[in-house]
Design a protein around this motif. Structure first.
Motif, PDB file in Angstrom:
ATOM      1  N   PRO A   1      39.007  -6.709 -52.291  1.00 48.55           N
ATOM      2  CA  PRO A   1      38.151  -7.629 -53.286  1.00 48.55           C
ATOM      3  C   PRO A   1      37.790  -9.136 -52.661  1.00 48.55           C
ATOM      4  O   PRO A   1      38.467  -9.420 -51.677  1.00 48.55           O
ATOM      5  CB  PRO A   1      39.073  -8.075 -54.434  1.00 48.55           C
ATOM      6  N   MET A   2      36.705  -9.557 -52.877  1.00 45.53           N
ATOM      7  CA  MET A   2      36.003 -10.778 -52.565  1.00 45.53           C
ATOM      8  C   MET A   2      36.221 -11.876 -53.632  1.00 45.53           C
ATOM      9  O   MET A   2      35.846 -11.446 -54.820  1.00 45.53           O
ATOM     10  CB  MET A   2      34.881 -10.481 -51.952  1.00 45.53           C
ATOM     11  N   ILE A   3      36.368 -13.068 -53.058  1.00 45.58           N
ATOM     12  CA  ILE A   3      36.369 -14.238 -54.162  1.00 45.58           C
ATOM     13  C   ILE A   3      35.454 -15.275 -53.579  1.00 45.58           C
ATOM     14  O   ILE A   3      35.010 -15.202 -52.438  1.00 45.58           O
ATOM     15  CB  ILE A   3      37.531 -14.742 -54.503  1.00 45.58           C
TER      16      ILE A   3
ATOM     17  N   GLY B   1      42.640  -4.887 -70.325  1.00 49.07           N
ATOM     18  CA  GLY B   1      42.696  -3.533 -69.706  1.00 49.07           C
ATOM     19  C   GLY B   1      43.398  -3.704 -68.381  1.00 49.07           C
ATOM     20  O   GLY B   1      43.785  -4.758 -67.995  1.00 49.07           O
ATOM     21  N   PRO B   2      43.749  -2.581 -67.771  1.00 47.37           N
ATOM     22  CA  PRO B   2      44.363  -2.302 -66.502  1.00 47.37           C
ATOM     23  C   PRO B   2      43.490  -2.971 -65.278  1.00 47.37           C
ATOM     24  O   PRO B   2      42.273  -2.582 -65.466  1.00 47.37           O
ATOM     25  CB  PRO B   2      44.960  -1.115 -66.501  1.00 47.37           C
ATOM     26  N   ILE B   3      44.036  -3.681 -64.489  1.00 38.79           N
ATOM     27  CA  ILE B   3      43.312  -4.089 -63.118  1.00 38.79           C
ATOM     28  C   ILE B   3      44.015  -3.417 -62.113  1.00 38.79           C
ATOM     29  O   ILE B   3      45.282  -3.926 -61.908  1.00 38.79           O
ATOM     30  CB  ILE B   3      43.158  -5.711 -63.153  1.00 38.79           C
ATOM     31  N   HIS B   4      43.356  -2.706 -61.274  1.00 36.92           N
ATOM     32  CA  HIS B   4      44.267  -2.171 -60.016  1.00 36.92           C
ATOM     33  C   HIS B   4      43.391  -2.700 -58.805  1.00 36.92           C
ATOM     34  O   HIS B   4      42.132  -2.391 -58.710  1.00 36.92           O
ATOM     35  CB  HIS B   4      44.315  -0.824 -59.795  1.00 36.92           C
ATOM     36  N   ILE B   5      44.231  -3.178 -57.926  1.00 37.55           N
ATOM     37  CA  ILE B   5      43.595  -3.794 -56.722  1.00 37.55           C
ATOM     38  C   ILE B   5      44.094  -2.890 -55.254  1.00 37.55           C
ATOM     39  O   ILE B   5      45.315  -3.129 -55.407  1.00 37.55           O
ATOM     40  CB  ILE B   5      43.846  -5.353 -56.312  1.00 37.55           C
ATOM     41  N   TRP B   6      43.135  -2.623 -54.615  1.00 35.23           N
ATOM     42  CA  TRP B   6      43.815  -1.943 -53.150  1.00 35.23           C
ATOM     43  C   TRP B   6      43.370  -2.754 -52.123  1.00 35.23           C
ATOM     44  O   TRP B   6      41.976  -3.177 -52.117  1.00 35.23           O
ATOM     45  CB  TRP B   6      43.178  -0.470 -53.129  1.00 35.23           C
ATOM     46  N   GLN B   7      44.226  -3.321 -51.370  1.00 37.27           N
ATOM     47  CA  GLN B   7      43.967  -4.078 -50.076  1.00 37.27           C
ATOM     48  C   GLN B   7      44.594  -3.493 -48.812  1.00 37.27           C
ATOM     49  O   GLN B   7      45.696  -3.612 -48.873  1.00 37.27           O
ATOM     50  CB  GLN B   7      44.143  -5.466 -50.418  1.00 37.27           C
TER      51      GLN B   7
END
Length: 530
Positions: free
Chosen positions: A294-296, A439-445
């Protein structure tokens, strides 16, 4: 003497030069009396003929000669000017009382003393002050020549960007624009889960999930819908787009392609900002989110000093320049874009994206499958040949989003505006409701991701503690998401639980999970975290 020389006597030689001086000689000089009398008209004619002959032997200067002489004179003037500037510098700047000498004299003297041993390699009659600049210049020139020759022999041929015929399906949005999209997987009437995927910077609808297998989508009953952002690929540009309009473009597309219930959103890299926007502006239609690398906003004001220092310290100089130009001087981005991915030629992905690659990313990007996919995706992305959508996308990344990631965190919000609700809250419980994305939030890094600084991940983990962070050792920016069957299966298993295939009938279910599915999904998530 005359016989020996075989030539005329000196009198005859003199007579040939002067026809008649008006002087008559006697005796021996009687020879001159035989000369013809002096004729002024004939003498004048001969002088004119001689003058014409001289002019003929000296031709006029050509334009080339005049230009050459002018350049010589100009170079002499520049040389004299340089000598004058040198004298001025020696008399003003290089003196012991000058500011430059006072500040730099000591360090330069120390460096010179340490490198003085190199003067032993110079000839005795050469002044080091003049010799070393010449040696340095020749060294740089030779190095540049070798570098160019090496690249000419080793560099592969540069491929040109091709223009392909239109192939996208398109819908018309309420404002009249057309949005191009692509869907793969199970049909709409049999889809157990619908997944909307906005693409990242310098990409298109063709990306979706790069290399995902159709049987894998069918195994989980997934319908994957990817689309071109405004101005990219075959989508019409938006006159004044922002993240709010981006979220509603996604919503209108979902309605147009028959997604009547909630859907999942997938954001990768730069496309994650559109996923964040969907969670913020249309949360009632989002079942959950999957975000990879992800980018911010690198200028996010809520970041701590450590996070900010990490982001700007780990970014490449060119990438920091792009951030600065996008925020302060966005019009200058067109100059760089025209000389990189809009130049009509393909280039290395790390150069076009101003990123560095980890070990696994390097291995992946050198493969033929990745190169073919990347070239086709870029060709579709730059189809319209306009810099405006890319500049708009760069501005969106670094400008004020209109919300922060902390707004997505689930929190209890009570309404106490005004004096009467406040007085009422003193005697009874105030009216409160849950705010944020439920809802669910899944982050892969990937932990070897050289494109996303660690400070961005730290910020997301801090402001979104409810999100599930999957940290991937040794994975890079591309290696987990591109052409990785096991990785794709891991993502689907985490989001959707055990594979159940497509729906048998169009009336079955939708996006709402049963209790058994939710339990299986929770177990899969826990096993992934471990």
């Amino acid at each position: 003497m005359a016989e020996v020389r075989g030539a005329n006597t000196w009198r005859e030689e003199l007579a040939s030069l002067v026809e008649d001086t008006g002087i008559l000689y006697t005796g021996e000089a009687a020879t001159f009396s035989s000369l013809p009398p002096f004729n002024p008209e004939k003498s004048t004619a001969m002088a004119a003929a001689v003058s014409e002959t001289d002019h003929e032997t000296v031709p006029p200067e050509t334009l080339k000669e005049q230009v050459t002489e002018f350049l010589k004179s100009w170079c002499e003037m520049v040389l004299e000017l340089g000598r004058g500037c040198r004298d001025i510098l020696q008399q003003t700047v290089v003196t012991e009382d000058s500011f430059v000498v006072q500040k730099l004299g000591g360090p330069v003297a120390r460096v010179s003393s340490r490198l003085r041993f190199l003067n032993e390699f110079l000839p005795e009659d050469r002044d080091p002050v003049h010799a070393w600049p010449v040696i340095f210049f020749v060294f740089i020139l030779a190095l540049s020549a070798l570098n160019l020759n090496g690249h000419d022999g080793l560099a592969p041929a540069v491929k040109k960007v091709l223009v392909h015929p239109p192939s996208a399906s398109r819908i018309q949005l309420p404002d009249g624009r057309h949005l191009a999209y692509r869907e793969i997987g199970v049909p709409a009437d049999k889809a157990r889960f619908s997944l909307m995927a906005p693409h990242s910077f310098l990409s298109s609808r063709l990306a979706g999930i790069p290399g995902v297998k159709i049987p894998l989508l069918e195994e989980f009953g997934v319908r994957l819908v990817s689309y071109d952002l405004p101005g990219f690929g075959e989508s019409d540009p938006h006159p004044s787009r922002n993240l709010n309009s981006s979220a509603f473009d996604m919503l209108h597309l979902a309605d147009a392609v028959g997604v009547n219930d909630t859907f999942w959103v997938l954001g990768y890299s730069g496309g994650s900002i559109h996923a964040w926007a969907a969670l913020r502006y249309v949360p009632h239609r989002i079942a959950g989110a999957a975000v990879v690398a992800p980018m911010i906003n690198p200028y996010e004001p809520s970041m701590t000093k450590e996070e900010m220092r990490s982001i700007w310290g780990e970014s490449l100089p060119r990438r920091k320049l792009m951030y600065y130009l996008a925020r302060r001087l966005p019009k200058l981005l067109s100059f760089f874009y025209r000389r990189s991915f809009l130049s009509g030629k393909h280039g290395r992905i790390e150069k076009l994206m101003s990123v560095s690659l980890g070990r696994r990313d390097e291995i992946l990007t050198e493969g033929a499958n990745f190169e073919d996919f990347w070239h086709r995706d870029v060709e579709e992305s730059v189809r319209q040949g306009n810099t405006k959508p890319f500049i708009e996308e760069a501005i969106l990344q670094v400008s004020n989003w209109g919300f922060s990631l902390a707004d997505l965190q689930v929190q209890r919000k009570c309404y106490r505006n005004g004096i009467f609700p406040w007085l009422k809250s003193l005697y009874s419980q105030a009216e409160c409701e849950l705010a944020g994305f439920l809802g669910p939030i899944h982050i892969w890094q990937g932990m070897d991701d050289q494109a996303i600084p660690q400070g961005m991940i730290d910020h997301i983990s801090r402001v979104l503690p409810g999100a599930t962070m999957h940290k991937l050792p040794n994975e890079g920016h591309f290696s987990f998401f591109f052409f990785c069957d096991e990785c794709h299966r891991q993502i689907f298993s985490t989001l959707f639980g055990s594979p159940q295939g497509p729906l048998e009938q169009a009336t079955d279910g939708g996006e709402i999970l049963s209790e058994g599915d939710m339990e299986q999904q929770s177990l899969a998530t826990d096993s992934t975290n471990k």
